[in-house]
Write a protein that holds these residues in place. Sequence first.
Motif, PDB file in Angstrom:
ATOM      1  N   HIS A 140       0.572   3.965   1.372  1.00 27.52           N
ATOM      2  CA  HIS A 140       0.610   4.662   2.658  1.00 27.52           C
ATOM      3  C   HIS A 140       1.417   3.894   3.699  1.00 27.52           C
ATOM      4  N   SER A 175      -5.013  -1.242  -1.743  1.00 26.92           N
ATOM      5  CA  SER A 175      -5.360   0.117  -1.326  1.00 26.92           C
ATOM      6  C   SER A 175      -6.351   0.087  -0.176  1.00 26.92           C
ATOM      7  N   ASP A 176      -6.252   1.099   0.713  1.00 31.15           N
ATOM      8  CA  ASP A 176      -7.259   1.229   1.758  1.00 31.15           C
ATOM      9  C   ASP A 176      -8.434   2.022   1.182  1.00 31.15           C
ATOM     10  N   LYS A 177      -9.335   2.484   2.029  1.00 28.74           N
ATOM     11  CA  LYS A 177     -10.537   3.134   1.528  1.00 28.74           C
ATOM     12  C   LYS A 177     -10.386   4.641   1.319  1.00 28.74           C
ATOM     13  N   SER A 178      -9.224   5.176   1.617  1.00 22.37           N
ATOM     14  CA  SER A 178      -9.044   6.619   1.462  1.00 22.37           C
ATOM     15  C   SER A 178      -9.003   6.986  -0.020  1.00 22.37           C
ATOM     16  N   ASP A 179      -9.424   8.201  -0.323  1.00 20.71           N
ATOM     17  CA  ASP A 179      -9.478   8.647  -1.722  1.00 20.71           C
ATOM     18  C   ASP A 179      -8.111   8.609  -2.377  1.00 20.71           C
ATOM     19  N   GLN A 180      -7.081   9.057  -1.660  1.00 20.19           N
ATOM     20  CA  GLN A 180      -5.740   9.105  -2.241  1.00 20.19           C
ATOM     21  C   GLN A 180      -5.190   7.711  -2.507  1.00 20.19           C
ATOM     22  N   SER A 181      -5.491   6.768  -1.614  1.00 19.25           N
ATOM     23  CA  SER A 181      -5.021   5.401  -1.795  1.00 19.25           C
ATOM     24  C   SER A 181      -5.668   4.757  -3.014  1.00 19.25           C
ATOM     25  N   ASN A 190       0.873  -1.176   0.000  1.00 18.81           N
ATOM     26  CA  ASN A 190       0.000   0.000   0.000  1.00 18.81           C
ATOM     27  C   ASN A 190       0.905   1.219   0.000  1.00 18.81           C
TER      28      ASN A 190
END
Length: 213
Positions: A64, A93-99, A62
């Motif tokens: 991040h 990817s996690d659930k954040s927009d940038q990820s 990921n």
Amino acid sequence: MKRYVTIGLLLGTFLLPMFALAETSLSSQDIKRMVEAYEMYTGKLTPVLNAKSRVGVIALYNYHCKSCAKMVTTILNLVKKHPDIRFVFKNLSDKSDQSVLGAQAELMVWSKCPKAFLKYFTELFKSGNVPQAIEKSKYPFTDIQTELNKFVIDNDVMSLVTAHYANKLNIQKLPTFIVVNFINPTTENTTILTGVVDEKTLLAAVEKAKGAE
């Protein structure tokens, strides 16, 4: 009873804090199905380097993840020095927009300009800024958002496939490296490592996978 996928070497205790062998209930049939699922997308939705090599490393990461960032240099060194090793890149990817954006852009760069992928991969870990990473990768885009929109569904498909096997593998930590023989994948010749892993350990796992040939 759960089985363990291990490497066939004795490692010094000083290496133990750096990585862990992942406990998994994955059977040889499960591993074969996982490999077949990824093979379907080779060169299409999944970034794959040295795709013709029989033995390879599936890297789950990921953008991040700080531990994942520490592995970038090791991955680049192995890609450069060992063209006989296949590398499959899987962005969890996690659930954040940038990820999610980073994962979509990864597929876009790979699909349209494979030679720019490693540069994008490296730059995004450095900056965390998707447009900047794309620009430094020398990817020839005109309207990034329009192009990214084309890869939303593809990214969702691959995210579901990867998440399914991440759950099967009981992956609790990133990065994770699945070292497997793509022609003859079994629990006996597959190694799953999590955390920061040194080059020597990854190569030992590759040699073990080669032993299946």
